[in-house]
Design a protein around this motif. Sequence first.
Motif, PDB file in Angstrom:
ATOM      1  N   VAL A   1       0.876  -1.175   0.000  1.00 40.12           N
ATOM      2  CA  VAL A   1       0.000   0.000   0.000  1.00 40.12           C
ATOM      3  C   VAL A   1       0.911   1.221   0.000  1.00 40.12           C
ATOM      4  O   VAL A   1       2.063   1.147   0.413  1.00 40.12           O
ATOM      5  CB  VAL A   1      -0.991  -0.016   1.176  1.00 40.12           C
ATOM      6  N   ASP A   2       0.400   2.331  -0.496  1.00 43.07           N
ATOM      7  CA  ASP A   2       1.247   3.498  -0.722  1.00 43.07           C
ATOM      8  C   ASP A   2       1.717   4.208   0.545  1.00 43.07           C
ATOM      9  O   ASP A   2       2.680   4.964   0.497  1.00 43.07           O
ATOM     10  CB  ASP A   2       0.541   4.492  -1.647  1.00 43.07           C
ATOM     11  N   ALA A   3       1.050   3.974   1.663  1.00 48.73           N
ATOM     12  CA  ALA A   3       1.416   4.617   2.927  1.00 48.73           C
ATOM     13  C   ALA A   3       1.095   3.655   4.063  1.00 48.73           C
ATOM     14  O   ALA A   3       0.292   2.732   3.888  1.00 48.73           O
ATOM     15  CB  ALA A   3       0.637   5.919   3.093  1.00 48.73           C
ATOM     16  N   PRO A   4       1.700   3.849   5.235  1.00 47.68           N
ATOM     17  CA  PRO A   4       1.334   3.007   6.375  1.00 47.68           C
ATOM     18  C   PRO A   4      -0.167   3.072   6.642  1.00 47.68           C
ATOM     19  O   PRO A   4      -0.801   4.112   6.457  1.00 47.68           O
ATOM     20  CB  PRO A   4       2.132   3.618   7.541  1.00 47.68           C
ATOM     21  N   LEU A   5      -0.729   1.961   7.080  1.00 49.38           N
ATOM     22  CA  LEU A   5      -2.150   1.904   7.414  1.00 49.38           C
ATOM     23  C   LEU A   5      -2.446   2.729   8.661  1.00 49.38           C
ATOM     24  O   LEU A   5      -3.495   3.357   8.768  1.00 49.38           O
ATOM     25  CB  LEU A   5      -2.584   0.461   7.623  1.00 49.38           C
ATOM     26  N   LEU A   6      -1.543   2.689   9.607  1.00 47.81           N
ATOM     27  CA  LEU A   6      -1.621   3.494  10.822  1.00 47.81           C
ATOM     28  C   LEU A   6      -0.232   4.044  11.104  1.00 47.81           C
ATOM     29  O   LEU A   6       0.764   3.327  10.947  1.00 47.81           O
ATOM     30  CB  LEU A   6      -2.068   2.659  12.025  1.00 47.81           C
ATOM     31  N   GLU A   7      -0.169   5.294  11.549  1.00 44.74           N
ATOM     32  CA  GLU A   7       1.098   5.874  12.007  1.00 44.74           C
ATOM     33  C   GLU A   7       0.804   7.179  12.723  1.00 44.74           C
ATOM     34  O   GLU A   7      -0.282   7.743  12.587  1.00 44.74           O
ATOM     35  CB  GLU A   7       2.075   6.092  10.855  1.00 44.74           C
ATOM     36  N   GLY A   8       1.780   7.628  13.489  1.00 46.95           N
ATOM     37  CA  GLY A   8       1.612   8.896  14.197  1.00 46.95           C
ATOM     38  C   GLY A   8       0.414   8.882  15.121  1.00 46.95           C
ATOM     39  O   GLY A   8       0.206   7.939  15.873  1.00 46.95           O
ATOM     40  N   LYS A   9      -0.421   9.920  15.026  1.00 44.55           N
ATOM     41  CA  LYS A   9      -1.582  10.047  15.922  1.00 44.55           C
ATOM     42  C   LYS A   9      -2.631   8.972  15.691  1.00 44.55           C
ATOM     43  O   LYS A   9      -3.405   8.658  16.585  1.00 44.55           O
ATOM     44  CB  LYS A   9      -2.205  11.427  15.768  1.00 44.55           C
ATOM     45  N   SER A  10      -2.674   8.383  14.470  1.00 44.55           N
ATOM     46  CA  SER A  10      -3.682   7.339  14.212  1.00 44.55           C
ATOM     47  C   SER A  10      -3.263   5.977  14.773  1.00 44.55           C
ATOM     48  O   SER A  10      -4.086   5.082  14.891  1.00 44.55           O
ATOM     49  CB  SER A  10      -3.959   7.211  12.704  1.00 44.55           C
ATOM     50  N   PHE A  11      -2.003   5.815  15.144  1.00 45.62           N
ATOM     51  CA  PHE A  11      -1.524   4.545  15.689  1.00 45.62           C
ATOM     52  C   PHE A  11      -1.883   4.446  17.166  1.00 45.62           C
ATOM     53  O   PHE A  11      -1.629   5.365  17.946  1.00 45.62           O
ATOM     54  CB  PHE A  11      -0.005   4.413  15.537  1.00 45.62           C
ATOM     55  N   ALA A  12      -2.471   3.331  17.543  1.00 42.09           N
ATOM     56  CA  ALA A  12      -2.760   3.046  18.947  1.00 42.09           C
ATOM     57  C   ALA A  12      -2.630   1.546  19.157  1.00 42.09           C
ATOM     58  O   ALA A  12      -2.939   0.751  18.266  1.00 42.09           O
ATOM     59  CB  ALA A  12      -4.160   3.514  19.326  1.00 42.09           C
ATOM     60  N   THR A  13      -2.159   1.155  20.330  1.00 39.41           N
ATOM     61  CA  THR A  13      -2.095  -0.270  20.640  1.00 39.41           C
ATOM     62  C   THR A  13      -3.517  -0.818  20.729  1.00 39.41           C
ATOM     63  O   THR A  13      -4.479  -0.076  20.894  1.00 39.41           O
ATOM     64  CB  THR A  13      -1.331  -0.509  21.951  1.00 39.41           C
ATOM     65  N   GLY A  14      -3.636  -2.121  20.595  1.00 41.54           N
ATOM     66  CA  GLY A  14      -4.942  -2.750  20.679  1.00 41.54           C
ATOM     67  C   GLY A  14      -5.056  -3.916  19.730  1.00 41.54           C
ATOM     68  O   GLY A  14      -4.059  -4.401  19.180  1.00 41.54           O
ATOM     69  N   VAL A  15      -6.279  -4.373  19.520  1.00 41.90           N
ATOM     70  CA  VAL A  15      -6.553  -5.511  18.649  1.00 41.90           C
ATOM     71  C   VAL A  15      -7.123  -4.988  17.338  1.00 41.90           C
ATOM     72  O   VAL A  15      -8.027  -4.147  17.325  1.00 41.90           O
ATOM     73  CB  VAL A  15      -7.535  -6.501  19.313  1.00 41.90           C
ATOM     74  N   TYR A  16      -6.587  -5.502  16.233  1.00 42.95           N
ATOM     75  CA  TYR A  16      -6.985  -5.077  14.900  1.00 42.95           C
ATOM     76  C   TYR A  16      -7.250  -6.301  14.032  1.00 42.95           C
ATOM     77  O   TYR A  16      -6.827  -7.407  14.362  1.00 42.95           O
ATOM     78  CB  TYR A  16      -5.884  -4.225  14.254  1.00 42.95           C
ATOM     79  N   GLU A  17      -7.915  -6.066  12.918  1.00 44.96           N
ATOM     80  CA  GLU A  17      -8.132  -7.129  11.946  1.00 44.96           C
ATOM     81  C   GLU A  17      -7.949  -6.552  10.550  1.00 44.96           C
ATOM     82  O   GLU A  17      -8.533  -5.525  10.216  1.00 44.96           O
ATOM     83  CB  GLU A  17      -9.531  -7.714  12.103  1.00 44.96           C
ATOM     84  N   LEU A  18      -7.108  -7.214   9.781  1.00 42.09           N
ATOM     85  CA  LEU A  18      -6.968  -6.920   8.359  1.00 42.09           C
ATOM     86  C   LEU A  18      -7.781  -7.966   7.609  1.00 42.09           C
ATOM     87  O   LEU A  18      -7.654  -9.163   7.882  1.00 42.09           O
ATOM     88  CB  LEU A  18      -5.506  -7.003   7.918  1.00 42.09           C
ATOM     89  N   VAL A  19      -8.613  -7.532   6.686  1.00 42.01           N
ATOM     90  CA  VAL A  19      -9.360  -8.455   5.840  1.00 42.01           C
ATOM     91  C   VAL A  19      -8.853  -8.280   4.421  1.00 42.01           C
ATOM     92  O   VAL A  19      -8.960  -7.194   3.844  1.00 42.01           O
ATOM     93  CB  VAL A  19     -10.884  -8.212   5.922  1.00 42.01           C
TER      94      VAL A  19
END
Length: 121
Positions: free
Chosen positions: A51-69
């Motif tokens: 993908v052209d940019a990180p999916l999460l980074e900076g202020k949008s990054f937070a620890t936790g549980v995620y799911e990529l589909v």
Amino acid sequence: MAEGKSGKLTTHVLDTALGVPAAGLKIALYKVSGNSHHKMLEVVTNADGRVDAPLLEGKSFATGVYELVFFAGDYLRASGQKLPEPAFLDQVPLRFGMAEDKHYHVPLLISPYSYSTYRGS
């Protein structure tokens, strides 16, 4: 849940049946909390299977549980690979936890009948 400063989430997809990056594969990212899923974004891989940019980074990054589909079935059909109906693999969900403010790289290796993942760098 702590907000990160240097953490980021990235991914890429490789088609192991054809031996090429999986270009044009749709991916959705969800934040998971208990039994609820909150869709955060949807992206499509580029010619390099990334993908052209990180999916999460900076202020949008937070620890936790995620799911990529990963919409593998759509990609596999579009790439001309013969699939039964219904396909053995269609949407591939990967649920994972991010416990630290670090780089999490979650790649997917796919073929019509298998997939694998790992925490990359």
